[in-house]
Design an enzyme around this catalytic site. Sequence first.
Site, PDB file in Angstrom:
ATOM      1  N   PRO A   1       0.812  -1.221   0.000  1.00  0.00           N
ATOM      2  CA  PRO A   1       0.000   0.000   0.000  1.00  0.00           C
ATOM      3  C   PRO A   1       0.843   1.268   0.000  1.00  0.00           C
ATOM      4  O   PRO A   1       0.334   2.351  -0.304  1.00  0.00           O
ATOM      5  CB  PRO A   1      -0.820  -0.114   1.298  1.00  0.00           C
ATOM      6  N   GLU A  18       2.119  -7.940   8.468  1.00  0.00           N
ATOM      7  CA  GLU A  18       2.418  -6.515   8.589  1.00  0.00           C
ATOM      8  C   GLU A  18       3.421  -6.036   7.538  1.00  0.00           C
ATOM      9  O   GLU A  18       3.906  -4.909   7.605  1.00  0.00           O
ATOM     10  CB  GLU A  18       2.965  -6.204   9.992  1.00  0.00           C
ATOM     11  N   ARG A  47      -3.263  -7.305 -21.463  1.00  0.00           N
ATOM     12  CA  ARG A  47      -4.081  -6.714 -22.513  1.00  0.00           C
ATOM     13  C   ARG A  47      -3.242  -5.946 -23.532  1.00  0.00           C
ATOM     14  O   ARG A  47      -3.689  -5.709 -24.656  1.00  0.00           O
ATOM     15  CB  ARG A  47      -5.125  -5.771 -21.902  1.00  0.00           C
ATOM     16  N   ASP A  55      -8.939   2.017 -24.815  1.00  0.00           N
ATOM     17  CA  ASP A  55      -9.410   1.844 -23.439  1.00  0.00           C
ATOM     18  C   ASP A  55      -9.324   3.147 -22.658  1.00  0.00           C
ATOM     19  O   ASP A  55      -8.435   3.978 -22.887  1.00  0.00           O
ATOM     20  CB  ASP A  55      -8.568   0.797 -22.706  1.00  0.00           C
TER      21      ASP A  55
END
Length: 228
Positions: free
Chosen positions: A88, A115, A153, A168
């Site tokens: 994150p 963690e 893709r 896209d």
Amino acid sequence: MRFDIITLFPGIFSGFLSESMLKTAIDAGLIDIHLHQLRDWADDKHQTVDDRPFGGGPGMVLKVDRVVPCIEEIQRLTEPGHLILLTPQGRTFRQQIAEELVQQKRILLLCGRYEGFDQRVNDLLQPDEISIGDFVLNGGEVAAMTIIESIMRLIPGVLGDEDSARIDSFSSGNRLLEESQYTRPREFRGLSVPEILLSGNHQEVDKWRLQNRLERTKLRRPDLLTDS
């Protein structure tokens, strides 16, 4: 392109790798995916890969003396690849990053758990730290799938229509969301397909699509029209 996924839960990927467009790309030899169980690099009978953090605190931390030897050995299996650590705290994944990464011949995806990693993993390996958004998952496996889906893709031959990736939403040079799409039936519960799409006038259809894309972008993602 080759992907190496390092994870504590390789079984999570079983359905992902055996269904839909990804399976077709693998069968065609366009994508090569290898799963590696991090516990295989543990040297104790319990296959321990984590420990309590120094200084106290909740949870467990993935050990540097498991992760670093694992990555070093996997890198030696073939031509060294681009190492991504899914966290994150990394740079936020965007379509432009997918377009950057598709230029790589090999990508290693290191999936975190608990963690996170001992900081020395980052210090020694210097991975490309990537996040798929400002939220927290139980681990990096779903994030790894997201990145693979986005990159695949862009690999020539994976999509049936190469223009699909080019137009896209969020593709390079594309600041607009895609237009509304319709198919049969022409009318359903009082809602009809816009007549212009049934006209056969391709020039007018193109104008409608552009206007629709502008309106959708202004309504849903006005930031795309103002970001530099």
